[in-house]
Enzyme design. Structure first.
Site, mmCIF file in Angstrom:
data_model
loop_
_atom_site.group_PDB
_atom_site.id
_atom_site.type_symbol
_atom_site.label_atom_id
_atom_site.label_comp_id
_atom_site.label_asym_id
_atom_site.label_seq_id
_atom_site.Cartn_x
_atom_site.Cartn_y
_atom_site.Cartn_z
ATOM 1 N N ASN A 62 0.864 -1.180 0.000
ATOM 2 C CA ASN A 62 0.000 0.000 0.000
ATOM 3 C C ASN A 62 0.901 1.230 0.000
ATOM 4 O O ASN A 62 1.496 1.564 1.019
ATOM 5 C CB ASN A 62 -0.884 -0.045 1.254
ATOM 6 N N SER B 37 3.575 -2.234 10.420
ATOM 7 C CA SER B 37 5.025 -2.279 10.639
ATOM 8 C C SER B 37 5.643 -3.632 10.301
ATOM 9 O O SER B 37 6.564 -4.096 10.978
ATOM 10 C CB SER B 37 5.366 -1.858 12.075
ATOM 11 N N LYS C 204 0.098 4.245 -0.233
ATOM 12 C CA LYS C 204 -0.556 5.424 0.358
ATOM 13 C C LYS C 204 -0.343 6.634 -0.577
ATOM 14 O O LYS C 204 -0.298 6.456 -1.789
ATOM 15 C CB LYS C 204 -0.046 5.655 1.778
ATOM 16 N N GLU D 199 -6.721 4.536 8.017
ATOM 17 C CA GLU D 199 -6.580 5.966 7.692
ATOM 18 C C GLU D 199 -7.849 6.500 7.030
ATOM 19 O O GLU D 199 -8.222 7.657 7.226
ATOM 20 C CB GLU D 199 -5.344 6.167 6.796
HETATM 21 P P1 PGA Z 1 2.943 0.157 7.715
HETATM 22 O O1 PGA Z 1 1.480 0.356 7.116
HETATM 23 O O2 PGA Z 1 3.465 -1.123 7.125
HETATM 24 O O3 PGA Z 1 3.706 1.365 7.264
HETATM 25 O O4 PGA Z 1 2.801 0.070 9.195
HETATM 26 C C1 PGA Z 1 0.609 -0.733 6.946
HETATM 27 C C2 PGA Z 1 -0.683 -0.261 6.335
HETATM 28 O O5 PGA Z 1 -1.089 0.863 6.634
HETATM 29 O O6 PGA Z 1 -1.318 -0.984 5.537
#
Ligand code: PGA
Length: 256
Positions: A9, A216, A11, A100
């Site tokens: 993802n 994470s 984002k 989010e």
């Molecule tokens: P992250 O995000 O791996 O940066 O913690 C995971 C996600 O939001 O799908």
């Protein structure tokens, strides 16, 4: 055997040049290094979907997903993107209910249920996200939160429709924080989700459902997480922006 899947993802990151370069690196590395049947999905910002799906035509292993969609089929919704548009440029998946979106854009379970219907009606697969906040985890009732997100967001589907859904358990406190759920914490929730699916549908539906972990996840912790019996892959944020890290996470399934 249920499908193993790793989705990135991006984002709101990557412009045209850097996004195309990152995706090209991922394609080459996946082609050269990924040995198993694990599926690889990249979810860039909408604006890159068309270009990247042209590049992905050479790959049998990498497909594309959107990070969101509008619930309506089409119409006067300035600035929005429909599932038919996403489908028409060659994407196969749509992430729904990312924390989010729930947190910053006020997306509710009821809205997500509508979006799920629209995604399925257009022949695409939702990657449907659920997960508790830190406060909810600390209060001890996080499994109830998970159960209610399932019930109100996705359990209105019939079993055939549900078979098209990939779930992602993403504890909100682990997203982008560097605080990963331990394999035991994640497995506990994944097993609970599978049990809820079996209760709502049947044991076979539960057994066939791909459930990803997100929060994470990185090349170091992926192998322990993905070794858990109910974890079928990952939804990767930060680490999906680095081709080497992302493909190393995908390679966790090599030889399994
Ligand atoms: P992250 O995000 O791996 O940066 O913690 C995971 C996600 O939001 O799908």
């Amino acid at each position: 055997m249920r499908k193993k899947l790793v989705a990135g993802n991006w984002k709101m990151n990557q412009d045209y040049t850097s996004g195309t370069a990152l995706f090209s690196e991922i394609l080459t590395m996946v082609q050269d290094e990924v040995l198993g049947n694990q599926e690889v999905v990249v979810c860039p910002p909408y604006i890159h979907l068309s270009t990247l799906s042209q590049l992905a035509k050479t790959s049998s292993k990498v497909s594309l997903g959107a990070q969101n969609c509008h619930q309506a089929e089409a119409g006067a919704y300035t600035g929005e993107v429909s599932v038919a548009m996403i489908q028409s440029v060659g994407a196969k998946y749509v992430i729904l209910g990312h924390s989010e979106r729930r947190q910053y854009f006020g997306e509710t379970d009821a809205l997500l249920a509508e979006k799920t219907n629209t995604v399925l009606a257009n022949g695409l697969n939702p990657i449907f996200c659920i997960g508790e906040t830190l406060q909810e985890r600390e209060s001890g009732n996080f499994l109830e939160i998970i159960a209610s997100q399932l019930k109100n967001g996705i359990f209105h589907l019939n079993a055939d429709q549900f078979a098209e859904v990939v779930l992602a358990y993403e504890p909100v406190w682990a997203i982008g924080t560097g605080l990963t759920a331990t394999p035991e914490q994640a497995q506990e929730v994944h097993a609970f989700i599978r049990q809820e699916i079996a209760r709502q549908y049947n044991a076979a539906t539960a057994d066939n459902c791909t459930i990803l972990y997100g929060g994470s996840c990185n090349p170091k912790n992926a192998s322990e997480l993905f070794a858990q019996p109910d974890i079928d892959g990952g939804l990767i944020g930060g680490a999906s922006l680095k081709s080497r890290d992302f493909v190393d996470i995908v390679k966790t399934f090599n030889g399994r």
